[in-house]
Scaffold this motif. Structure first.
Motif, PDB file in Angstrom:
ATOM      1  N   PHE A 194       0.837  -1.203   0.000  1.00 51.65           N
ATOM      2  CA  PHE A 194       0.000   0.000   0.000  1.00 51.65           C
ATOM      3  C   PHE A 194       0.874   1.257   0.000  1.00 51.65           C
ATOM      4  CE2 PHE A 194      -2.228  -3.405   2.161  1.00 51.65           C
ATOM      5  CZ  PHE A 194      -3.468  -3.401   1.543  1.00 51.65           C
ATOM      6  N   ALA A 195       0.419   2.292  -0.696  1.00 50.82           N
ATOM      7  CA  ALA A 195       1.147   3.566  -0.728  1.00 50.82           C
ATOM      8  C   ALA A 195       0.173   4.690  -1.022  1.00 50.82           C
ATOM      9  CB  ALA A 195       2.248   3.543  -1.793  1.00 50.82           C
ATOM     10  N   LEU A 196       0.387   5.834  -0.367  1.00 51.60           N
ATOM     11  CA  LEU A 196      -0.430   7.011  -0.635  1.00 51.60           C
ATOM     12  C   LEU A 196       0.055   7.667  -1.918  1.00 51.60           C
ATOM     13  CD1 LEU A 196      -2.647   8.973   0.268  1.00 51.60           C
ATOM     14  CD2 LEU A 196      -0.904  10.191   1.574  1.00 51.60           C
ATOM     15  N   GLU A 197      -0.823   7.735  -2.894  1.00 51.73           N
ATOM     16  CA  GLU A 197      -0.446   8.213  -4.223  1.00 51.73           C
ATOM     17  C   GLU A 197      -1.592   9.032  -4.804  1.00 51.73           C
ATOM     18  OE1 GLU A 197       1.207   6.249  -8.424  1.00 51.73           O
ATOM     19  OE2 GLU A 197       0.499   4.978  -6.790  1.00 51.73           O
ATOM     20  N   MET A 198      -1.334  10.308  -5.075  1.00 50.13           N
ATOM     21  CA  MET A 198      -2.346  11.182  -5.673  1.00 50.13           C
ATOM     22  C   MET A 198      -3.630  11.180  -4.833  1.00 50.13           C
ATOM     23  SD  MET A 198      -0.788  12.456  -8.283  1.00 50.13           S
ATOM     24  CE  MET A 198      -2.099  13.169  -9.277  1.00 50.13           C
ATOM     25  N   ALA A 199      -3.473  11.366  -3.520  1.00 46.27           N
ATOM     26  CA  ALA A 199      -4.594  11.506  -2.586  1.00 46.27           C
ATOM     27  C   ALA A 199      -5.435  10.243  -2.433  1.00 46.27           C
ATOM     28  CB  ALA A 199      -5.488  12.673  -2.998  1.00 46.27           C
ATOM     29  N   ARG A 200      -4.886   9.082  -2.811  1.00 53.62           N
ATOM     30  CA  ARG A 200      -5.599   7.828  -2.580  1.00 53.62           C
ATOM     31  C   ARG A 200      -4.586   6.720  -2.303  1.00 53.62           C
ATOM     32  NH1 ARG A 200      -8.041   6.916  -8.694  1.00 53.62           N
ATOM     33  NH2 ARG A 200      -6.058   6.785  -9.806  1.00 53.62           N
ATOM     34  N   ILE A 201      -5.052   5.654  -1.653  1.00 51.52           N
ATOM     35  CA  ILE A 201      -4.190   4.537  -1.298  1.00 51.52           C
ATOM     36  C   ILE A 201      -4.178   3.553  -2.458  1.00 51.52           C
ATOM     37  CG2 ILE A 201      -3.735   2.702   0.346  1.00 51.52           C
ATOM     38  CD1 ILE A 201      -3.520   5.450   1.568  1.00 51.52           C
ATOM     39  N   THR A 202      -3.018   3.412  -3.092  1.00 51.74           N
ATOM     40  CA  THR A 202      -2.887   2.445  -4.179  1.00 51.74           C
ATOM     41  C   THR A 202      -2.231   1.173  -3.644  1.00 51.74           C
ATOM     42  OG1 THR A 202      -0.743   3.350  -4.873  1.00 51.74           O
ATOM     43  CG2 THR A 202      -2.727   4.243  -5.914  1.00 51.74           C
ATOM     44  N   CYS A 203      -2.372   0.073  -4.375  1.00 51.31           N
ATOM     45  CA  CYS A 203      -1.864  -1.208  -3.894  1.00 51.31           C
ATOM     46  C   CYS A 203      -1.551  -2.128  -5.065  1.00 51.31           C
ATOM     47  CB  CYS A 203      -2.869  -1.879  -2.962  1.00 51.31           C
ATOM     48  SG  CYS A 203      -4.496  -2.145  -3.710  1.00 51.31           S
ATOM     49  N   GLY A 204      -0.709  -3.111  -4.781  1.00 50.20           N
ATOM     50  CA  GLY A 204      -0.437  -4.173  -5.740  1.00 50.20           C
ATOM     51  C   GLY A 204      -1.305  -5.382  -5.428  1.00 50.20           C
ATOM     52  N   ASP A 205      -1.005  -6.491  -6.095  1.00 49.85           N
ATOM     53  CA  ASP A 205      -1.794  -7.716  -5.963  1.00 49.85           C
ATOM     54  C   ASP A 205      -0.838  -8.871  -5.696  1.00 49.85           C
ATOM     55  OD1 ASP A 205      -3.301 -10.188  -6.780  1.00 49.85           O
ATOM     56  OD2 ASP A 205      -4.864  -8.717  -7.192  1.00 49.85           O
ATOM     57  N   ILE A 206      -1.155  -9.721  -4.718  1.00 51.77           N
ATOM     58  CA  ILE A 206      -0.238 -10.804  -4.374  1.00 51.77           C
ATOM     59  C   ILE A 206      -0.289 -11.956  -5.368  1.00 51.77           C
ATOM     60  CG2 ILE A 206      -0.343 -10.259  -1.920  1.00 51.77           C
ATOM     61  CD1 ILE A 206      -2.194 -12.672  -1.557  1.00 51.77           C
ATOM     62  N   ARG A 207      -1.308 -11.981  -6.231  1.00 46.15           N
ATOM     63  CA  ARG A 207      -1.450 -13.099  -7.162  1.00 46.15           C
ATOM     64  C   ARG A 207      -1.479 -12.703  -8.626  1.00 46.15           C
ATOM     65  NH1 ARG A 207      -4.854 -14.981  -2.854  1.00 46.15           N
ATOM     66  NH2 ARG A 207      -6.733 -14.105  -3.781  1.00 46.15           N
ATOM     67  N   HIS A 208      -2.000 -11.522  -8.934  1.00 43.57           N
ATOM     68  CA  HIS A 208      -2.236 -11.159 -10.331  1.00 43.57           C
ATOM     69  C   HIS A 208      -1.486  -9.879 -10.707  1.00 43.57           C
ATOM     70  CE1 HIS A 208      -5.335 -14.196 -10.199  1.00 43.57           C
ATOM     71  NE2 HIS A 208      -5.931 -13.563  -9.198  1.00 43.57           N
ATOM     72  N   GLY A 209      -1.301  -9.685 -11.992  1.00 37.90           N
ATOM     73  CA  GLY A 209      -0.609  -8.506 -12.499  1.00 37.90           C
ATOM     74  C   GLY A 209      -1.543  -7.325 -12.651  1.00 37.90           C
ATOM     75  N   LEU A 224      -2.779  -3.380 -10.590  1.00 36.30           N
ATOM     76  CA  LEU A 224      -2.722  -2.396  -9.519  1.00 36.30           C
ATOM     77  C   LEU A 224      -4.136  -1.929  -9.221  1.00 36.30           C
ATOM     78  CD1 LEU A 224       0.306  -0.165 -10.620  1.00 36.30           C
ATOM     79  CD2 LEU A 224       0.312  -2.145  -9.090  1.00 36.30           C
ATOM     80  N   GLY A 225      -4.368  -1.566  -7.965  1.00 38.99           N
ATOM     81  CA  GLY A 225      -5.687  -1.074  -7.590  1.00 38.99           C
ATOM     82  C   GLY A 225      -5.566   0.053  -6.586  1.00 38.99           C
ATOM     83  N   TRP A 226      -6.710   0.531  -6.142  1.00 38.37           N
ATOM     84  CA  TRP A 226      -6.733   1.551  -5.092  1.00 38.37           C
ATOM     85  C   TRP A 226      -7.903   1.268  -4.162  1.00 38.37           C
ATOM     86  CZ3 TRP A 226     -10.793   5.277  -4.947  1.00 38.37           C
ATOM     87  CH2 TRP A 226     -11.608   5.314  -6.085  1.00 38.37           C
ATOM     88  N   LEU A 227      -7.739   1.647  -2.892  1.00 33.93           N
ATOM     89  CA  LEU A 227      -8.763   1.381  -1.895  1.00 33.93           C
ATOM     90  C   LEU A 227      -9.887   2.394  -2.004  1.00 33.93           C
ATOM     91  CD1 LEU A 227      -6.650   0.506   1.284  1.00 33.93           C
ATOM     92  CD2 LEU A 227      -7.472  -1.002  -0.526  1.00 33.93           C
ATOM     93  N   ASP A 228     -11.112   1.880  -2.089  1.00 33.52           N
ATOM     94  CA  ASP A 228     -12.296   2.718  -2.283  1.00 33.52           C
ATOM     95  C   ASP A 228     -13.311   2.391  -1.187  1.00 33.52           C
ATOM     96  OD1 ASP A 228     -14.395   4.223  -3.129  1.00 33.52           O
ATOM     97  OD2 ASP A 228     -14.621   3.259  -5.088  1.00 33.52           O
ATOM     98  N   GLU A 229     -13.595   3.357  -0.307  1.00 26.46           N
ATOM     99  CA  GLU A 229     -14.526   3.129   0.795  1.00 26.46           C
ATOM    100  C   GLU A 229     -15.980   3.097   0.347  1.00 26.46           C
ATOM    101  OE1 GLU A 229     -12.799   4.659   4.884  1.00 26.46           O
ATOM    102  OE2 GLU A 229     -13.031   6.331   3.487  1.00 26.46           O
ATOM    103  N   SER A 230     -16.234   3.443  -0.914  1.00 29.02           N
ATOM    104  CA  SER A 230     -17.619   3.417  -1.395  1.00 29.02           C
ATOM    105  C   SER A 230     -18.045   2.026  -1.850  1.00 29.02           C
ATOM    106  CB  SER A 230     -17.800   4.407  -2.548  1.00 29.02           C
ATOM    107  OG  SER A 230     -17.097   3.974  -3.696  1.00 29.02           O
TER     108      SER A 230
END
Length: 586
Positions: free
Chosen positions: A457-472, A474-480
């Motif tokens: 996880f990393a704070l990037e452009m005002a949102r938390i982005t993340c990698g994936d432990i199994r697949h190629g 990237l995503g970001w955490l969305d509380e909605s």
């Protein structure tokens, strides 16, 4: 007489029949939101969902949020990315260590440190060449003449005294323009005289440079000016130069070892030399080579091998198997003295299980301890002490793992809203500790409830982005949303066991924030009387479009012989929030 009992939801209680012990049952994908004021109660909120951001080369292997350029770098598959843009290749498949400076980004993979500079060039950490030819140099330090008020004095600096020779060139001259022969003075505290030239040509005698070749002092010049029949006054010219002769510079050759882990502190990269209790640092002028004079320091407080390294407020922290030692700069410019020295007062007698079993959380480190220390658990290290934060259940699960599997564990820290989270991965499980509420939960993905797929996880452009432990990807955490890449997820809450011998229970109600689902959703309710098995589930409607007053209610529960506990399970894409659980006891 009827009474209503309120049951907490932060964690449940159960039994482990294999060890005949009571255990805590942690929520799944649910975070505890503490009360905002004393008179209010807290509530449970689903862990944010994951929305796809970009496709990448493979599973995530590491991340760096570089504070020097505020950019996020990731290794996914065999590629290095800046944000989601591929910028370089990285060998191997295992997790990597990363560090960054204002000039470059370094990746430790396969036992090597690769340094990519901001201009795109790539270098490996390597020794200086055995010898390097220096062509020499001649630098004018200061110049002037007597007529302009310059008397030839020279204030000495450290760079003037460290290398080469200082030469004073004097040219006797008069204000009318007559000049004599040039005189070079390359000795201090020695008298120089010029021969008497033909009439009309000025010359110098008794030339003497006073002082010492020491930084911070001043050299002064004395002489006798002889006009020798020339018109005008003394206008002698002075030129001070520093001359460094051509030479071959010899560099020591060091055994750099296998790079196990890296960090960056005080304009230097530092690395752990695998299998030793030694760490090295790069040269302050060239990050691609070890320090010219004293590149290695040793953690000697405990005779344990170094496992990992990190930076904290400019200090270097070396994690061993049974100890954590802090090093600070000595501040010495003496090339025979070490660059860092140990702070014995800050030593903590807890080590780490593997290279990535650590994460910086504020001013402390969250770690998985090493079996060599006698106990495997999760600790917070800081202020000279180790504070255990793992529950007995988590410690028990960690102790079941083989040392090789435990060494592959990963500890991460991420801030999500008001939550400061520590995510611990080991074996086939992923736990989340909320420093805000001091509660644990399990993080899972998919209907089979495998470990949560989001990592790095990393704070990037005002949102938390993340990698994936199994697949190629990237995503970001969305509380909605509660979905992970569009797929629904499990959310589970437990109540503690409570005693109601011979009672009849009814009107089991879970207060939730409803009305946001896109379609009718159900909640599965089950109960246990032995704390070990939840035999069957009852489905009740829990949410639906604009069903803001929907009650999650099970009217009839039944007779209880002694003790009972409940489990609530949701499997949906909609964020799940629960405030309290109540039941009527007759």
């Amino acid at each position: 007489m009827d009474k209503t009992t309120t049951l907490p939801l932060m964690k449940g209680t159960g039994k482990n029949p294999l060890i005949s012990d009571y255990v805590n049952l942690f929520p799944v994908n649910m975070l505890t939101v503490p009360p905002k004021i004393v008179t209010e109660g807290g509530y449970m909120r689903s862990f944010p969902g994951v929305v796809k951001l970009a496709d990448v080369d493979g599973a995530s292997r590491g991340v760096l949020a570089n504070p020097f350029d505020s950019l996020v770098y990731r290794v996914c598959g065999k590629k290095l990315y800046q944000a989601s843009v591929e910028i370089a290749d990285v060998d191997g498949e295992d997790r990597v260590s990363m560090a960054g400076s204002d000039k470059s980004v370094a990746v430790a993979a396969g036992g090597l440190m690769t340094i990519r500079k901001n201009d795109g060039t790539t270098f490996m950490l390597d020794n200086w060449p055995p010898a390097k030819y220096f062509p020499g140099s001649t630098v004018i330090l200061v110049s002037g003449n007597k007529g302009s008020g310059f008397d030839g004095s020279l204030p000495l600096t450290e760079t003037m005294t460290d290398k080469g020779r200082l030469i004073l060139t004097l040219t006797p001259a008069t204000t009318s323009g007559a000049t004599g022969a040039v005189l070079e003075v390359d000795k201090i505290q020695k008298t120089f005289n010029q021969d008497v030239p033909a009439a009309g040509t000025p010359y110098l005698t008794d030339v003497f440079v006073s002082g010492f070749d020491i930084s911070g002092t001043t050299l002064t010049v004395g002489y006798t000016f002889n006009a020798n029949g020339a018109d005008g006054n003394d206008n002698t010219a002075f030129v001070w130069t520093q001359v460094v002769e051509p030479s071959d510079i010899l560099y020591a050759q060091y055994d750099l070892g296998t790079v196990a882990d890296i960090c960056h502190a005080n304009s230097r990269y530092a690395w752990i030399k695998a299998g030793t209790n030694t760490f090295g640092v790069t040269d302050i002028d060239d990050e691609t080579h070890p320090d010219r004079y004293r590149p290695f320091m040793t953690a000697e407080a405990f005779p344990d091998p170094a496992v990992g390294i990190a930076a904290l407020n400019g200090d270097i922290v070396v994690f061993g198997t049974v100890s954590t030692e802090f090093f600070t700069l000595t501040g010495s410019s003496d090339t025979t003295k070490p660059i860092y020295k140990s702070q014995r007062a800050a030593l903590i007698p807890v080590g780490i299980a593997g290279v990535h079993c650590k994460a910086l959380v504020g001013e402390k480190f969250a770690v998985i301890s090493n079996p060599a220390g006698g106990k495997v658990s999760v600790y917070l290290l800081g202020d000279g002490r180790a504070t255990e934060i793992a529950s007995p259940e988590i410690s028990r699960e960690l102790q079941k793992l083989r040392p090789d599997d435990l060494a592959k564990g990963v500890v991460e820290a991420v801030g999500v809203g008001i939550h400061q989270l520590i995510i611990v991965r080991a074996g086939s499980l992923a736990w989340c500790y909320d420093l805000t509420s001091k509660n644990w939960c399990n993080l899972t993905s998919g209907p089979d409830m495998k470990p949560h797929i989001a990592t790095d996880f990393a704070l990037e452009m005002a949102r938390i982005t993340c990698g994936d432990i199994r697949h190629g990807q990237l995503g970001w955490l969305d509380e909605s949303t509660a979905a992970q890449y569009g797929e629904p997820q499990s959310h589970i809450l437990y109540t503690p066991m409570f005693s109601a011998p011979g009672a009849v229970l009814a009107d089991l109600e879970l207060n939730t924030a409803s009305g946001t689902a896109q379609s009718i959703e159900h909640l599965a309710i089950s109960a246990t009387t032995d704390g070990a098995i939840f035999p069957y589930e009852v489905q009740v409607i829990s949410d639906g479009p604009q069903r803001y007053t929907e009650r999650v209610l099970l009217p009839n529960v039944g007779y209880v012989a002694k003790d009972i506990a409940f489990r609530f399970r949701s499997f949906s894409r909609t964020p799940f929030t629960a405030t309290s659980c109540k039941i009527r006891v007759t």
